[in-house]
Design a protein around this motif. Structure first.
Motif, PDB file in Angstrom:
ATOM      1  N   ASP A   1     -27.737  39.203  29.384  1.00 56.45           N
ATOM      2  CA  ASP A   1     -29.161  38.888  29.217  1.00 56.45           C
ATOM      3  C   ASP A   1     -29.724  38.156  30.434  1.00 56.45           C
TER       4      ASP A   1
ATOM      5  N   ASP B   1     -41.851  35.584  19.901  1.00 62.35           N
ATOM      6  CA  ASP B   1     -41.535  35.881  18.505  1.00 62.35           C
ATOM      7  C   ASP B   1     -40.028  35.712  18.317  1.00 62.35           C
ATOM      8  N   LYS B   2     -39.644  34.614  17.663  1.00 62.86           N
ATOM      9  CA  LYS B   2     -38.221  34.313  17.501  1.00 62.86           C
ATOM     10  C   LYS B   2     -37.526  35.280  16.563  1.00 62.86           C
ATOM     11  N   SER B   3     -38.292  36.002  15.751  1.00 64.87           N
ATOM     12  CA  SER B   3     -37.664  36.947  14.830  1.00 64.87           C
ATOM     13  C   SER B   3     -37.132  38.185  15.548  1.00 64.87           C
ATOM     14  N   LYS B   4     -37.699  38.493  16.721  1.00 67.94           N
ATOM     15  CA  LYS B   4     -37.255  39.648  17.491  1.00 67.94           C
ATOM     16  C   LYS B   4     -36.229  39.208  18.521  1.00 67.94           C
ATOM     17  N   ASN B   5     -35.114  39.856  18.516  1.00 69.76           N
ATOM     18  CA  ASN B   5     -34.017  39.528  19.427  1.00 69.76           C
ATOM     19  C   ASN B   5     -34.177  40.304  20.729  1.00 69.76           C
ATOM     20  N   GLN B   6     -35.153  39.900  21.531  1.00 72.66           N
ATOM     21  CA  GLN B   6     -35.395  40.568  22.799  1.00 72.66           C
ATOM     22  C   GLN B   6     -36.032  39.591  23.769  1.00 72.66           C
ATOM     23  N   LEU B   7     -35.878  39.893  25.053  1.00 75.12           N
ATOM     24  CA  LEU B   7     -36.437  39.030  26.091  1.00 75.12           C
ATOM     25  C   LEU B   7     -37.949  39.205  26.172  1.00 75.12           C
TER      26      LEU B   7
ATOM     27  N   HIS C   1     -29.550  26.429  27.828  1.00 67.18           N
ATOM     28  CA  HIS C   1     -30.506  27.489  27.546  1.00 67.18           C
ATOM     29  C   HIS C   1     -31.131  27.991  28.846  1.00 67.18           C
TER      30      HIS C   1
END
Length: 994
Positions: free
Chosen positions: A472, A515-521, A649
């Protein structure tokens, strides 16, 4: 003792030869000389070779080493045979420019600490298909020791203010990337494959797909193309004879070779005057070689149909062709654009290395071929694509009419994507492009939805995590570099190492709502690179002045000191925005402005809470070194290298990080109207503009700063610029003086934006008193003011500089329109004529004259109103006589004067008849005195009947001294009267005789 080589190494080399791909070998150890054998070798090093490149010196060194017993005689003889049996060329890293365009079968790189990303790309790209790249590294206890190796370039990254130790993050990423290259093998000096190259275990021989004729798929396609163009002249003969040299000729993608063949075709088509230009004649060596090859394919004979003219260094600079008619191919220097008046075709090779203004000057009403590298290690190609090519493409689109017909110049762009030096899909090329982000723009994602700028947040990027080579993190780095490359005109692979290793540099990104619900950059909207500067001691400033040098880094403090000779500014701390890049899909939508605003607010402490600051005072950011410490406990053959874990992080919100305490934020950029207006909108003010244009872009470098709210500095007054206010006013005065010389060619709109004069004076503003704003005395004479008034019928251009300087210094508060102020600046400060002003302001000559009249009329009204009386008092004028009536009448005045005269005469006559006064002239012995007077006159009496007899009466002694002095005065007056009487008698006698 001989040792069997691992079959995987042999398989890798054979696969490279079959597929025309390169192989990459990393040899760790000091016995690397025992493992090298291949002809056409390029050996690159820092400054010193272990064995001399001179034959006799090398033999002496080997013999001494043998006598000391520090080398095996068999191995020494084998290395000597290798050196003497191959075509070996040595090259220092600092001279690597001279190997551009060259080809070698093998490239050896030693002195790893001297390598930079730019050198790595430049040297590896000289190896052709089937060749080898060998990197030599000294003996290491573990490969992870490279994580802490200090590189030579790190010295330039250090400034006086210690912002932390230099962390070689680029070395860590380089080492981890070797495992992803399928054609790379890491070995020790005995050719034992190390665990990092575990992918080599499954290597198998490759097979090349061939048809019945023994041709590969690409070769078969090329054969079909030759057959289709066989009867087309002059393309057919050129392609037919050129195919045999297609894969082994030019550097890169074959731009110079293609241009050379195109010129040969143009000669056959009848073009007479063809000009070729490049930075130096050596850059067109390949081009002229392929011109000759094209002539050979077309049936031209040397010395019969054409001649070659060589210049300095035996480089071809001219070809004279006389088969059909007189034709010429001439090389010219890039700045010799005046020689193109009769040109029919102009070829510009290596245009990325030529300053952009010079490339613009070469454009004209003739056919033009421009060749340049856009993405690559040259590093300057983006200037051409972002500025010149974009403008040419827009002009070409504007030239297309609605019906589809063409008017004017047509722009066409051809991109060479397939390499000719090696086959497509070369694994070394893919690894190098990924490591240095050379093709980052190809993977840039498009942004589907753009959020409002006010909804975006600025995040701090942790560089330890960014360059950790995690999946990532690597994807995020590639996207950041894609935004950099697509937005900035000058890019170099060395910029990547600067971002990774420089301790004073920090990275920020502007992201939309996450949007923390979506696992994308998230999509990157803007990237900002910041360098912390300042905190330079007074002793360092004095030492640098004595040494006559400027240390690396701290550009704004040192430039500020050069401009104002103020050493206190160098002790302040600040941040310089090195780069700010916005996504191509989000340009000019306010994202750059909001990013700069959030950055300044962050450094002013407006975004970070007090709890975060207190928590970070005791916790300092440290780089994990557990991987390195653990690796040192195992040998090279057992070490497993993989990305670090437990990293912080990647992105940190600015509210969660303690900001550095700064006094200002600055930036240095190429001065253009759009860029300056952008920074001016963010309340940045200039303090320096370089008088010499930049060599790459032709733009003047401009430096601006913005003072931050800080309690450490006391600023007098309520000026928005704070402590910077006096320096800013000094810059404006100096800039106004330079407009007539160094910045005379600057566009008036840009000059007006930089100068930022006050032109909106209101009528309610109080009129300037004597000595406040301006006074014509000492500036304009009375005659100048009269000529100013009579401007309608006469020209007063000599007064323009005087009036312009006073007006732009706000000494003449007259409200003018922006066009009028621009006209006054052009003709008053820049000393331009009306013809030049017509081009810049795009106005007719009559309109300019009308505006000049209005400007001078307004200036005259103010000067005449404020200082009219002062000027009138200085003019010469006759004295005025006032005719006022007397207090008494004329008769009374005459009677009074007559009485005064009569009284005076009466007093004098009474004094003369006084007996005492007359007694002075009495003669005591009368007869004797007359007798004596007659005897002295010889018995004759004068014509007047008068003789002079001296008085013998004694004066009274009691009258004293005062009386004697009075007598002397009386005697002198008597003598005077006698003399006057005698003179009157003589005049009367003379008159009677006449």
């Amino acid at each position: 003792m001989r040792k069997k080589v691992d079959n995987r190494i042999r398989t890798l080399i054979e696969n490279g030869v079959k597929s025309n791909h390169r192989s990459f070998f990393v040899i760790v150890g000091d016995k690397y000389r025992d493992q090298i054998a291949r002809p056409e070798v390029l050996w690159c090093y820092k400054d010193k070779l272990e064995l001399s490149s001179h034959r006799r010196k090398r033999q002496k060194q080997i013999s001494k080493t043998k006598k000391r017993g520090s080398i095996d005689p068999e191995k020494a003889d084998a290395f000597t045979v290798f050196v003497e049996s191959v075509k070996l060329e040595y090259c220092k890293y600092k001279h690597s420019e001279r190997i551009l365009g060259r080809e070698f079968s093998i490239c050896i790189l030693q002195d790893f600490e001297a390598l930079t990303p730019n050198l790595l790309a430049r040297t590896i790209e000289t190896v052709d298909g089937g060749g080898l790249v060998v990197l030599l590294i000294r003996s290491l206890s573990s490969l992870t020791s490279l994580y802490s190796m200090v590189m030579d370039v790190h010295e330039r990254f250090r400034a006086e203010s210690q912002f932390g130790a230099t962390a070689p993050r680029f070395n860590e990423r380089f080492l981890l990337s070797l495992a992803s290259c399928s054609a790379c093998v890491v070995m020790d000096d005995e050719l034992n494959v190390l665990p990092i190259s575990s992918h080599i275990r499954s290597i198998k021989p490759v097979s090349v797909t061939e048809d019945s004729e023994g041709l590969s798929e690409s070769q078969h396609d090329l054969k079909n193309l030759k057959e289709q163009l066989n009867g087309v002249f002059p393309v057919g003969p050129i392609i037919k004879n050129y195919v045999k040299d297609h894969c082994r000729s030019a550097r890169g993608r074959g731009k110079s070779a293609a241009l050379g063949l195109a010129i040969a075709g143009a000669i056959a088509a009848g073009y007479s005057n063809i000009f070729v230009t490049a930075p130096v004649p050596g850059n067109v060596k390949t081009l002229f070689e392929y011109v000759v090859k094209g002539f050979t394919a077309l049936g031209y004979s040397k010395h019969t149909d054409y001649d070659l003219v060589e210049g300095v260094g035996k480089a071809t600079v001219r070809i004279n062709v006389y088969k059909q008619h007189r034709q010429t191919i001439q090389y010219i220097q890039p700045h010799e654009h005046e020689k193109l008046s009769q040109a029919e075709l102009l070829v510009i090779d290596e245009a990325a290395a030529i300053p952009l203004p010079i490339v613009r000057s070469l454009l004209g009403p003739y056919l033009i071929f421009i060749s340049s590298t856009v993405n690559g290690y040259e590093g300057t190609g983006r200037s051409l694509s972002l500025k010149l090519l974009r403008q040419l493409e827009e002009q070409s689109q504007n030239n297309r009419s609605v019906e589809g017909s063409l008017s004017g110049r047509l722009f066409k762009k051809v991109e060479l994507s397939e390499a000719i030096r090696y086959a497509p899909g070369d694994p070394v090329e893919s690894w190098l492009n990924g490591l240095l982000c050379l093709d980052a723009t190809s993977g840039m994602p498009n942004i589907t939805t753009l959020p409002l700028p006010t909804e975006c947040d600025l995040y701090y990027v942790n560089r330890d995590t960014l360059f950790s080579y995690h999946k990532d993190s690597e994807l995020f780095l590639q996207r950041m570099m894609a935004v950099y490359v697509s937005s900035h005109y000058k890019n170099s692979p060395d910029d990547l190492q600067l971002m990774a290793d420089a301790p004073a540099h920090h990275l920020f990104v502007l992201l939309g709502p996450v949007d923390k619900s979506k696992n994308q950059l998230p999509d990157i909207l803007c990237v900002i690179q910041v360098c912390l500067e300042g905190q330079i001691s007074h002793e360092s400033v004095l030492k640098s002045l004595e040494d006559g040098r400027q240390p690396h880094g701290d550009e704004i403090p040192w430039r500020f000191y050069e401009q104002f000779q103020d050493s206190k500014f160098a002790s302040l701390s600040g941040a310089r925005i090195v780069r700010i890049a916005v996504h191509p899909s989000a340009m000019k939508l306010g994202y750059g402005s909001i990013a700069v605003e959030l950055l300044t607010r962050y450094y002013e402490g407006q975004l970070t809470s007090i709890d975060v600051i207190d928590a970070e005072k005791e916790v300092e950011e440290t780089r994990p070194v557990s991987v390195t410490e653990a690796a040192e406990k195992v040998s090279l053959l057992e070490e497993t290298v993989k990305p670090r874990s437990n990293l912080p992080h990647l992105l940190v919100h600015l509210t969660e990080r303690r900001p550095e305490k700064l006094h200002y934020v600055g930036v240095s950029f190429g001065l253009t109207l759009d860029l300056f207006r952008f920074w001016r909108k963010q309340k940045f003010a200039p303090f320096h503009i370089c008088q010499t244009p930049n060599a790459v872009t032709g733009e003047n470098t401009c430096m601006v700063i913005k003072p931050l709210t800080n309690d450490d500095i006391e600023a007098s007054g309520s000026d928005e610029w704070g402590f910077f206010s006096p320096f800013y006013q000094d810059f404006r005065k100096r800039f106004a003086r330079l407009l007539g010389s160094s910045f005379k060619a600057m566009e008036c709109t840009l000059a007006m934006s930089v100068f930022d004069p006050k032109i909106n004076f209101t009528k309610s503003e109080p009129v300037a008193e004597s000595g406040s704003r301006t006074s014509p005395k000492g500036v304009l004479s009375s005659h100048d003011l009269n000529r100013l008034e009579a401007y309608i019928s006469r020209r007063v251009l000599d007064l323009f500089p005087i009036l312009a300087r006073k007006y732009f210094r706000e000494k003449i508060p007259v409200a003018l329109s922006p066009v009028q102020a621009s006209l006054l600046l052009c003709m008053g400060l820049q000393n331009q004529d009306i013809t030049s002003v017509e081009v810049q302001l795009k106005l007719n000559r009559s309109d300019i004259l009308i505006l000049l009249t209005k400007i001078l009329r307004e200036l005259y009204r103010y000067l005449n109103k404020v200082a009219g009386k002062e000027i009138e008092s200085s003019l010469p004028c006759p004295k005025k006589v006032e005719m006022l009536p007397h207090s008494i009448s004329l008769d009374d005045d005459l009677h009074a004067a007559a009485k005064q005269v009569m009284g005076k005469m009466k007093a004098e006559s009474e004094g003369m008849l006084n007996p005492e006064f007359l007694q002075r002239y009495a003669i005591v012995d009368k007869e004797a005195a007359f007798e004596e007077a007659l005897q002295n006159g010889s018995g004759k009496i004068g014509s007047g009947g008068i003789i002079s007899v001296k008085s013998t009466k004694q004066k009274k002694k009691k009258e004293g001294k005062f009386e004697d002095s009075g007598d002397s005065r009386s005697n002198s007056s008597s003598k005077k009267r006698v003399k006057d009487d005698s003179g009157s008698r003589l005049r009367k006698k003379k008159k009677n005789s006449d």
